[in-house]
Design a protein around this motif. Structure first.
Motif, PDB file in Angstrom:
ATOM      1  N   ILE A 441       0.955  -1.204   0.014  1.00 13.36           N
ATOM      2  CA  ILE A 441       0.249  -0.108   0.007  1.00 13.36           C
ATOM      3  C   ILE A 441       0.923   1.268   0.049  1.00 13.36           C
ATOM      4  O   ILE A 441       1.535   1.440   1.085  1.00 13.36           O
ATOM      5  N   ASP A 442       0.868   2.066  -1.098  1.00 14.61           N
ATOM      6  CA  ASP A 442       1.612   3.226  -1.273  1.00 14.61           C
ATOM      7  C   ASP A 442       0.957   4.238  -0.614  1.00 14.61           C
ATOM      8  O   ASP A 442      -0.165   4.542  -0.396  1.00 14.61           O
ATOM      9  N   ASP A 443       2.012   5.198  -0.256  1.00 11.61           N
ATOM     10  CA  ASP A 443       1.469   6.609   0.311  1.00 11.61           C
ATOM     11  C   ASP A 443       0.550   6.563   1.488  1.00 11.61           C
ATOM     12  O   ASP A 443      -0.352   7.265   1.727  1.00 11.61           O
ATOM     13  N   PHE A 444       0.618   5.537   2.269  1.00  9.77           N
ATOM     14  CA  PHE A 444      -0.206   5.257   3.341  1.00  9.77           C
ATOM     15  C   PHE A 444      -0.172   6.461   4.378  1.00  9.77           C
ATOM     16  O   PHE A 444       0.794   6.826   4.640  1.00  9.77           O
ATOM     17  N   ILE A 464       4.785   3.932   4.237  1.00 16.75           N
ATOM     18  CA  ILE A 464       4.256   5.252   5.189  1.00 16.75           C
ATOM     19  C   ILE A 464       4.618   6.571   4.277  1.00 16.75           C
ATOM     20  O   ILE A 464       5.984   6.603   3.771  1.00 16.75           O
ATOM     21  N   ASP A 465       3.873   7.130   4.089  1.00 16.42           N
ATOM     22  CA  ASP A 465       3.998   8.364   2.808  1.00 16.42           C
ATOM     23  C   ASP A 465       5.189   9.170   3.535  1.00 16.42           C
ATOM     24  O   ASP A 465       5.115   9.568   4.838  1.00 16.42           O
ATOM     25  N   ARG A 466       5.764  10.050   2.691  1.00 14.86           N
ATOM     26  CA  ARG A 466       6.723  10.707   2.974  1.00 14.86           C
ATOM     27  C   ARG A 466       6.466  12.265   3.791  1.00 14.86           C
ATOM     28  O   ARG A 466       7.339  12.695   4.245  1.00 14.86           O
ATOM     29  N   THR A 498       9.280   3.077   5.109  1.00 12.27           N
ATOM     30  CA  THR A 498       9.032   4.331   5.184  1.00 12.27           C
ATOM     31  C   THR A 498       9.650   5.161   4.137  1.00 12.27           C
ATOM     32  O   THR A 498      10.853   4.973   3.650  1.00 12.27           O
ATOM     33  N   GLU A 499       8.981   5.946   3.204  1.00  9.83           N
ATOM     34  CA  GLU A 499       9.408   6.669   2.242  1.00  9.83           C
ATOM     35  C   GLU A 499      10.072   8.048   2.506  1.00  9.83           C
ATOM     36  O   GLU A 499       9.785   8.481   3.601  1.00  9.83           O
ATOM     37  N   GLY A 500      10.898   8.517   1.704  1.00 13.97           N
ATOM     38  CA  GLY A 500      11.352   9.944   1.894  1.00 13.97           C
ATOM     39  C   GLY A 500      12.365  10.211   2.856  1.00 13.97           C
ATOM     40  O   GLY A 500      12.157  11.275   3.488  1.00 13.97           O
TER      41      GLY A 500
END
Ligand code: C2E
Ligand code: CA
Ligand code: CA
Length: 540
Positions: A441-444, A464-466, A498-500
C-alpha cells in the motif's frame, strides 16, 4: 459608437434628472402663462395646461415638489392673471384660490401615488432579482444588468463542493450566513462588484478589475475568514475559477461565466483553491500535446525507467528496487510522472504504459539475475489498471516471458483505490496475491483509510507516506503517529517501509522505532539501470 452615445446620454440624464425636470416644468408653466396672457378671451380655460408640469413635478420629484408646483401654477394662473386682459380687472379671489388649492392637491396626490407605485415596483424587483433565502442577487438580476463595455472585467465562479453536507450538518441559516459574509467582505473591497447566486452551491461574481492577482489574493483572504461564524465554524470545500476579459462585451457575459465555471470545476476536481481559465487552457493544451506524443515516446527511448533502492534497516543493504518512470522530452525537457500520469490515466493508454513498464522492469530484473543479484522489484500500478478486469491476464502474459519468481515482484497500489471501489479492488488483488505477487500500500496515511480497514485486503507491505517522514524529527505528534502505525502494522503481520528518508537522523529514528525498511534521497536518488547495477555490484 452610436450605442455608446445613447448610453452616455441616458447616464447623464439619470444623474441630473432632478435639475432637468425642474427646468422642463418651469418652461411649461411659463409657456402656459405666456399663452394665457396673449389670448383675448377665455384665457382661464388654458389654466388646465398647468396640470402637466404639476403632475410631472409630483410624480418625478415627489409630493412636496408637486404641492409647491401646484401653488406656483395656481398663483400664475390666478393672482398674476387678470380676469379681463384689456382692462386689467383681477379675478375674484375665491375663484383663483380654489383653483390653486385644486392644483396643489393634484400635485400632492400625484407625488403620493408615484411613491406607492415605486414601493410596489421596488418590492417586485426585490422578489424578482433576489434569492429569497440568502438575499443575494439571482440570475434574473444578471440578465437585467447592462455593464459598461470596453472595460477590463473579471468573472469569477465560486463552487462550494460540500454545500449539501454543510446544510445537513450546520443548517441552512449557517450556510446563508456564510454566503453573506463573502458578499459583505467582497463589497467592502469592491463596492461595484456584482454577486449572483447562480445555484445553491455556485456563486458568480463580476467586477471591473484589471489586476487578477489582487482579486485572487482578496478572495483567498475573504474565504479564509468567512467560515468562522459567530456560533460555529464551517468546513467548506471550495474552489474558484477566474476568467478575465480585456475587452468585455455585455452580451457575452454568460460565455465568460462558462469559462470561469470550467476553471472552478477543474480546481475543485484537483483539490486546489483556484484556477484561471488561461491556466486551464494552457494545461489542457499541454496535456493534449503530451497525450498525442505519448505512444511514440514509449517506444523511442524518451520514456524509460529509473530505480531507487529500498534499504533493509537491519542490514543497511538494498533489498528491493522501486521502478519509477521518467520522460525526457526533447523540447519540454524532463516531464515529471505526476505531470503526465494523471492525463494518461484518463485514457486507455494507461494499460499500455503499465504493461510496458512491467516488461522493462522484468527485463532488468532478469539482467540482474544473470549477475547473480536477486532483487525484489516494486512497480507502481494505477487505479485504472486495477478497475479493468482484462488487465490481469495481460500482465500474466508479460510476466510469463521471464523467469522471475512472482514473490520477487511487488505491486504498489495507493490506498484510495481500496477506498473508492473496495469490492472490485479486493477481487483483483486476490487474483494477484494468489498468483504470488506481493502487494504494497503506497502513500499510506495520505488518505483516510485505517489499518483495520485494510485488513480485509491481501496486503504484505505498508509504505508510510513521505509527508510523515519529513516531519518526524520536528513534530512529536507525527512521531507518535508513525510509531503507533509501525507497531500496529507489524502486529497485523505487515512489513513497514518508510518513504522519503532524507537524513541520517530520520533513518536512525525509524530504525529505533522498528521500521523494517526505508527509501529516500539519503540512501540514493532514483538512478538509471547501469548506475544501479554498478551500485548493487559494489554492495553485495
Ligand atoms: P511514489 O510511488 O510515491 O514514488 C516516490 C516518489 O518519491 C518518486 O517521485 C521519488 O523520486 C520520490 N522520492 C524518493 N525519495 C525521496 C526523498 O527522499 N524525498 C523526496 N522529496 N522525494 C523522494 P517520482 O519518481 O517523481 O514519482 C512520483 C509519483 O509518480 C510516484 O509516487 C508514483 O505515484 C508515480 N509513478 C512513478 N512511476 C510510475 C509508474 O511507473 N507507474 C505509475 N502508475 N505511477 C508511477
Ligand atoms: Ca510508489
Ligand atoms: Ca509513495
Amino acid at each position: 459608437m452610436e450605442q455608446n452615445k445613447t448610453r452616455s446620454f441616458i447616464q447623464y440624464f439619470r444623474r441630473r434628472y432632478k435639475f432637468w425636470t425642474l427646468i422642463l416644468a418651469a418652461f411649461l408653466m411659463c409657456l402656459d402663462y405666456l399663452i394665457m396672457l396673449n389670448l383675448t378671451h377665455n384665457q382661464l380655460s388654458f389654466s388646465h395646461m398647468m396640470y402637466i408640469p404639476i403632475v410631472l413635478l409630483g410624480s418625478i420629484l415627489g409630493s412636496v415638489y408637486g404641492l409647491v408646483g401646484g401653488i406656483v401654477a395656481g398663483l400664475l394662473a390666478g393672482y398674476f392673471m387678470p380676469y379681463n386682459l384689456l382692462t386689467g380687472e383681477p379675478q375674484y379671489w375665491v375663484d383663483w384660490v380654489f383653483r390653486m388649492s385644486m392644483m396643489a392637491t393634484v400635485g400632492l396626490i400625484s407625488g403620493l401615488l408615484s411613491r406607492s407605485a415605486k414601493k410596489v415596483r421596488d418590492h417586485m424587483s426585490n422578489v424578482l432579482f433576489h434569492d429569497p433565502n440568502s438575499r443575494l442577487h439571482n440570475i434574473n438580476y444578471l440578465r437585467s444588468l447592462n455593464l459598461e463595455v470596453s472595460q477590463s472585467y473579471l468573472t469569477c465562479t465560486l463552487f462550494l463542493g460540500n454545500q449539501e453536507t454543510i446544510v445537513d450538518v450546520n443548517g441552512y441559516e449557517s450556510y446563508y450566513m456564510y454566503l453573506n459574509m463573502i458578499d459583505d467582505g467582497l463589497k467592502k473591497i469592491y463596492p461595484k462588484i456584482e454577486i449572483i447566486l447562480a445555484a445553491p452551491n455556485q456563486v458568480w461574481m463580476i467586477v471591473q478589475q484589471e489586476n487578477k492577482e489582487q482579486f485572487i489574493a482578496d478572495m483567498l483572504q475573504i474565504l479564509f475568514a468567512a467560515n468562522i461564524l459567530p456560533d460555529c465554524e464551517l468546513f467548506v470545500d471550495y474552489a474558484f475559477g477566474i476568467s478575465s476579459q480585456k475587452h468585455f462585451k455585455d452580451s457575452d457575459k454568460t460565455k465568460y461565466f462558462i469559462q470561469s465555471d470550467l476553471a472552478a470545476r477543474e480546481a475543485l476536481a484537483h483539490h486546489i483553491t483556484y484556477m484561471t481559465y488561461i491556466d486551464l487552457k494552457t494545461n489542457k493544451q499541454f496535456e493534449y500535446e503530451l497525450l498525442s506524443e505519448f505512444t511514440r515516446a514509449l517506444s523511442n527511448g524518451q520514456i524509460y525507467m529509473v530505480y531507487q533502492p529500498i534499504i533493509d534497516l537491519k542490514t543497511s543493504k538494498a533489498k528491493a528496487l522501486e521502478a519509477l518512470i521518467r520522460w525526457e522530452h526533447p523540447i519540454k525537457k524532463m516531464i515529471r510522472p505526476d505531470q503526465f500520469i494523471p492525463a494518461v490515466e484518463n485514457t486507455s493508454m494507461i494499460h499500455d504504459m503499465t504493461l510496458q513498464v512491467f516488461d522493462w522492469v522484468l527485463k532488468y530484473a532478469t539482467r540482474l539475475l544473470k549477475e547473480k543479484i536477486i532483487m525484489k522489484v516494486s512497480i507502481n500500478i494505477s487505479t485504472k489498471n486495477l478497475y479493468d478486469e482484462r488487465f490481469f491476464p495481460k500482465m500474466i502474459e508479460v510476466f510469463n516471458k521471464y523467469q522471475i519468481k512472482p514473490h520477487n515482484v511487488e505491486l504498489e497500489i495507493t490506498e484510495t483505490v481500496l477506498m473508492d471501489k473496495p469490492e472490485i479492488s479486493k477481487r483483483v488483488l486476490e487474483r494477484f496475491a494468489t498468483f504470488g505477487f506481493r502487494i504494497a500500500i503506497d502513500d499510506f496515511g495520505k488518505g483516510y483509510s485505517s489499518l483495520a480497514y485494510l485488513a480485509q485486503f491481501p496486503i504484505n507491505v505498508i509504505k508510510i507516506d513521505r509527508i510523515f517522514t519529513s516531519k518526524i524529527l520536528i513534530n512529536p505528534a507525527t512521531q507518535a503517529i508513525v510509531k503507533a502505525t509501525i507497531d500496529l502494522a507489524k502486529q497485523l503481520g505487515y512489513e513497514v517501509l518508510t518513504e522519503g528518508v532524507e537524513d541520517i537522523e530520520t533513518a536512525d529514528m525509524l530504525t529505533r522505532m522498528g521500521c523494517n525498511s526505508a527509501q529516500g534521497y539519503f540512501y540514493m536518488r532514483p538512478r538509471r539501470e547501469d548506475d544501479i547495477l554498478e551500485y548493487l555490484r559494489n554492495n553485495r
